[in-house]
Design an enzyme around this catalytic site. Structure first.
Site, PDB file in Angstrom:
ATOM      1  N   HIS B 154       0.849  -1.187   0.000  1.00 17.92           N
ATOM      2  CA  HIS B 154       0.000   0.000   0.000  1.00 17.92           C
ATOM      3  C   HIS B 154       0.877   1.226   0.000  1.00 17.92           C
ATOM      4  CE1 HIS B 154      -3.886  -1.858   0.517  1.00 17.92           C
ATOM      5  NE2 HIS B 154      -3.380  -2.655   1.440  1.00 17.92           N
ATOM      6  N   CYS B 196      -0.625   2.043  -4.913  1.00 21.69           N
ATOM      7  CA  CYS B 196      -1.372   3.227  -5.296  1.00 21.69           C
ATOM      8  C   CYS B 196      -0.405   4.400  -5.393  1.00 21.69           C
ATOM      9  CB  CYS B 196      -2.415   3.563  -4.222  1.00 21.69           C
ATOM     10  SG  CYS B 196      -3.589   2.252  -3.965  1.00 21.69           S
TER      11      CYS B 196
END
Lengths: 556, 345
Positions: B154, B196
């Site tokens: 992440h 991301c």
């Protein structure tokens, strides 16, 4: 309530209190303010600054920056021994003119006269090498004029195994310059290596440098024999003895440079993992298998997984002998153009990794159906070990030299290394280690100078000091021409610089960056400091009025 | 029968006679000497199954194309294969139809579980590991090594989250790579990141010879590919799914180039835009073979003449090998009563 005046002077009064007492109170107040100021700001602030300082050992930044300016100059002494002293002096001046322009080398030429009787009595060059000439210090060369050189060899210049170059009487100084520059000093190699280290993105590919093993204090040499089908081929080889007889003398030559640990292993049932092409029987060519050049990297890749060469942290040189069974032999390596590899040796080398030899079982044993499987195959140790030694020489850093017309070398002795080749190897390693140490120190000083939060403990400080001193000592010893001592110093420099750079403590940033430091302390101390600072104004006014008062009193 | 044999022979001769495939010089004589891979998964917890599947897919491809385990550093932050919630223990799949078990039976994880921290990652890259660190946990590269660095987990704008408790910033990563460059610990780096806002991680790089690709640009999210209804979690990310699809069709002697790999996930498949940073990389990616980073093809040199060596005298006749004393081992006593025996009076 007024108190009794202690003096007989007239006392003025303002309200209740006498004026003097008011002044005294004011004075005491001011004294209190001054003491606050002294304790908090004059003593407290530096104390706080000192106690929140990161522990940093002072580093020799200027000495490290000065290393950049210093150039590495290799000093060598070349003695020219000729029959005619004038000819010798002429040669010396010609060579000197050429080597004056060299950036890395500073050559001193000495001219002596040679005795004709010694030269005349020599039966061969080998006898001449062994006889009269005295030992030379590492790095020095002797150019010896031999009038009868055409007796022994058709070349004009013959480079011996020791640090001696024999030249015929009619040799020009240009030829001697070429020999010194390209073969003995190898300045271009050194230059290319230094530029590829200092500015790698701008320099061209250094093939010899890419092949040479990286600098380390110890290497592992792993000799492997791969037998893919032990049920068909039986190898009763005494590998230990062969290593002892052939490899160990060569590695003993290199002992001062680094430690070489020789290991050996046998691998069974490990196939090649590539498919060689079958070349059928043709007139003049027997049936054989062809292994083309682009398949060769695919042999190394799966083999590497089985070799266990990563057991230790030293760089490993792998030497593999592959013995194909009779059904897959003879296996020959083909060049890219489709031509079989000449020279009779089925071997290839991979830079910084090692070499592989394909040892085909003899055809007569394979064809002989009376010999029952597993067929015994004898080892041709001189060929196998000879190839390994040739590959080992290249991997260790002794480059293949370009041919110069009418110049030849004496063939190698059993030890496998000529003395001047060893000298060049020393020079290469010295320059490599000194350059690497210098680059590491500069990078470290930049890092530690910029980031003021890193703790520099004593160990790191000591390593850096040692490294800097060793580099300076190495440069000094190079100036004196002492190659062996310079190598020790450069090794010390390299190891100390590496130890300083890879010290685990250099990662721990005290989580105390400047903005956080101020963010923590300002809310605590600023409210206290503001009145103290503001009272400075009052102190100044009081002091000024005191001075004026004193002045007035004096006048009165 | 004989006619068939004749044709087969003709076929083989023809094969040999035709020139072997024309391979450009760049591939055979590459400038690097060895290949390494650093594959990092930074997320834990069962719902981040897809990150573990990502990194194991890349590990599998890289190993299949030839990089040996001793030159792969695999950091996996959580154990999915032996997780009690895994209905298929000891397996990790990257497709719900379970085509490939990316966990395999010879996976070698170097940093596992709580060892995957920012500190260990930076120590690994810069080489400042504690003395006594095992060799399999060290990145022993030199100036001829091409390194593939793959990060997944992440991330956000300028950081990558490690273990849900700390993060590594893009500036730290750039500085670590610069320290590697200062010590010449790499020849070229291919930096892949699948998180991301992944492009923010490579924006701060300033060392030469780095080619970087990210699964999404700043402001975009990288999306996962599909959910496995049997497990109930997403099992692979889009970018890595398509990258793996490409790599599965690459063999060790493939002619595919890095340029093709950089174009691997167009916007309609990936929904996020794949970002590429090529200004620090001097070569044209369309001329760089994919095996330069994903496989391990060592350069090869031919034409070595062997030395005529002869031993001066057969040394073994004169040397006496020292006889090794055989050490005798014995079992320790199961109940060491001899230690407690009092002296018999």
């Amino acid at each position: 309530m007024s108190s009794h005046p202690s003096t007989t002077e007239e006392i003025k009064t303002v309200g209740d209190l006498p004026v003097e007492k008011i002044d005294k109170t004011e004075d005491y107040r001011i004294y209190a303010a001054i003491s606050y100021f002294v304790i908090l700001i004059v003593i407290g602030l530096p104390l706080w600054w000192k106690t929140t300082e990161v522990y940093r050992v002072p580093l020799p930044y200027t000495r490290i920056a000065a290393l950049n300016e210093s150039d590495f100059v290799l000093v060598t002494n070349v003695t020219i021994a000729s029959l005619d002293i004038d000819r010798g002096k002429q040669l010396a001046s010609d060579l000197d003119n050429f080597f004056k322009t060299s950036k890395l080398f500073k050559v001193h030429f000495v001219v002596t006269q040679v005795q004709k009787q010694i030269l005349a009595s020599a039966q061969s060059i080998q006898a001449l090498e062994l006889s009269s000439v005295s030992r030379r210090q590492a790095g020095d060369i002797l150019l010896l004029e031999v009038p009868g050189l055409p007796r022994f060899t058709p070349s004009q210049v013959l480079v011996g195994r020791r640090r001696i170059v024999y030249f015929a009487t009619d040799t020009s100084s240009v030829k001697l310059t070429e020999v010194l520059q390209q073969w003995l000093f190898q300045e271009e190699t050194l230059q290319r290596m230094i530029s590829s280290m200092v500015s790698p993105t701008k320099s061209e590919l250094d093939l010899a440098g890419r092949r040479r093993m990286p600098t380390a204090s110890a290497y592992d040499v792993m000799v492997t024999i791969v037998n893919p089908d032990p049920e068909k081929v039986q190898l009763n080889w005494d590998l230990q003895e062969a290593i002892e007889n052939f490899l160990s003398p060569f590695l003993r030559n290199l002992a001062p440079l680094a430690d070489y640990n020789v290991k050996s292993q046998w691998l069974y049932f490990v196939p090649l993992q590539v498919q060689p092409k079958l070349v059928p029987e043709q007139p003049g060519i027997r049936k054989h298998f062809a292994l083309s050049e682009e398949l060769l990297p695919h042999i190394i890749t799966p083999l590497e997984k089985k070799l266990a060469s990563h057991v230790s942290q030293n760089p490993c040189l792998n030497f593999v002998v592959y013995v194909p069974p009779c059904s897959e032999s003879p296996l020959y390596i083909y060049r890219q153009e489709g031509v079989i590899l000449r020279g009779g040796v089925n071997a290839f080398l991979s830079p910084r990794w090692g070499g592989i030899i394909i040892h085909n079982p003899p055809q007569d044993i394979c064809d002989n159906t009376t010999v029952v499987e597993p067929k015994p195959v004898e080892a041709d140790w001189s060929k196998i070990m000879g190839t390994f030694l040739a590959q080992l020489r290249l991997l260790v850093g002794v480059p293949e030299l370009d041919d110069i017309p009418r110049v030849s070398m004496l063939p190698l002795a059993a030890s496998g290394m000529r003395q001047w080749e060893l000298d060049s190897l020393y020079r290469v390693r010295i320059m490599e280690q000194l350059t690497s140490a210098m680059l590491t120190l500069q990078s470290l000083s930049q890092l530690l100078g910029e980031i003021s939060n890193i703790v520099i403990d004593d160990e790191v400080g000591d390593s850096i000091q040692e490294a800097v001193s060793a580099v300076e000592r190495g440069i000094e010893l190079l100036h004196q021409g002492n190659l062996l001592a310079a190598f020790e110093a450069s090794k010390q420099a390299f190891l100390s610089a590496e130890a300083a750079f890879t010290d685990p403590s250099l990662l721990a940033l005290l989580y105390f960056p400047d903005d956080q430091k101020y963010a923590v302390y300002i809310p605590l101390f600023l409210p206290v400091m503001i009145p103290v600072l503001m009272s400075l104004k009052n102190i100044y006014l009081w002091a000024a009025s005191k001075v004026r008062h004193k002045g007035k009193e004096k006048v009165d | 029968m004989r006619a068939l044999l004749f044709f087969v022979t003709i076929f083989y001769v023809n094969e040999y006679v035709q020139a072997v495939r024309q391979i450009p010089d760049d591939i055979l004589r590459g400038n690097h000497t060895n290949n390494w891979a650093v594959l990092v998964d930074t997320s834990r917890f069962w719902f981040n199954y897809r990150h573990v599947a990502n990194v194991l897919s890349i590990y599998r491809s890289v190993k299949r194309l030839g990089i040996p385990d001793s030159q792969i550093i695999l950091m996996v932050a959580d154990d999915m294969a032996c997780n009690p919630r895994n209905p298929r223990p000891a397996t990790v799949f990257n497709h719900r139809k379970q085509h490939i078990n990316v966990y395999g039976d010879d996976v070698e994880v170097d940093y596992r579980g709580y060892e995957v921290t920012v500190e260990n990652f930076v120590r690994l890259l810069t080489g400042r590991l504690f003395p006594g660190t095992p060799r399999s946990k060290q990145l022993l590269t030199d100036e001829g090594s091409n390194i593939l660095v793959y990060l997944t987990g992440h991330g956000g704008d300028g950081f990558l989250k490690f273990q849900d408790s700390e993060e590594v910033t893009s500036q730290e990563l750039a500085d670590a790579l610069e320290q590697m460059w200062q010590k010449r610990r790499y020849h070229e780096i291919f930096f892949m990141i699948d998180t991301c806002q992944a492009a923010s991680m490579y924006e701060k790089f300033y060392s030469p010879n780095i080619l970087a690709v990210a699964s999404s640009l700043v402001g975009e999210d990288s999306l996962s590919h599909h959910v496995d209804p049997a497990i109930g979690v997403y099992i692979i990310d889009r970018y890595t799914f398509h990258a793996l699809h490409f790599l599965e069709r690459v063999s060790p002697d493939s002619m595919k180039t890095m340029g093709e790999f950089l174009a691997v996930c167009p916007k309609q498949e990936c929904i996020s835009t794949v970002g590429v940073r090529r200004d620090l990389f001097p070569r044209d990616p369309h001329k760089v073979p994919i095996t330069d980073f994903f496989g391990s093809l060592r350069p090869v040199e031919l034409g070595i003449n062997y030395l005529n060596v002869s031993i001066a005298l057969p040394l073994t006749e004169n040397t006496i090998r020292p006889v090794k004393q055989e050490e005798k081992y014995h079992y320790a006593q199961q109940f060491p009563t001899h230690l407690f025996q009092t002296r018999a009076t």
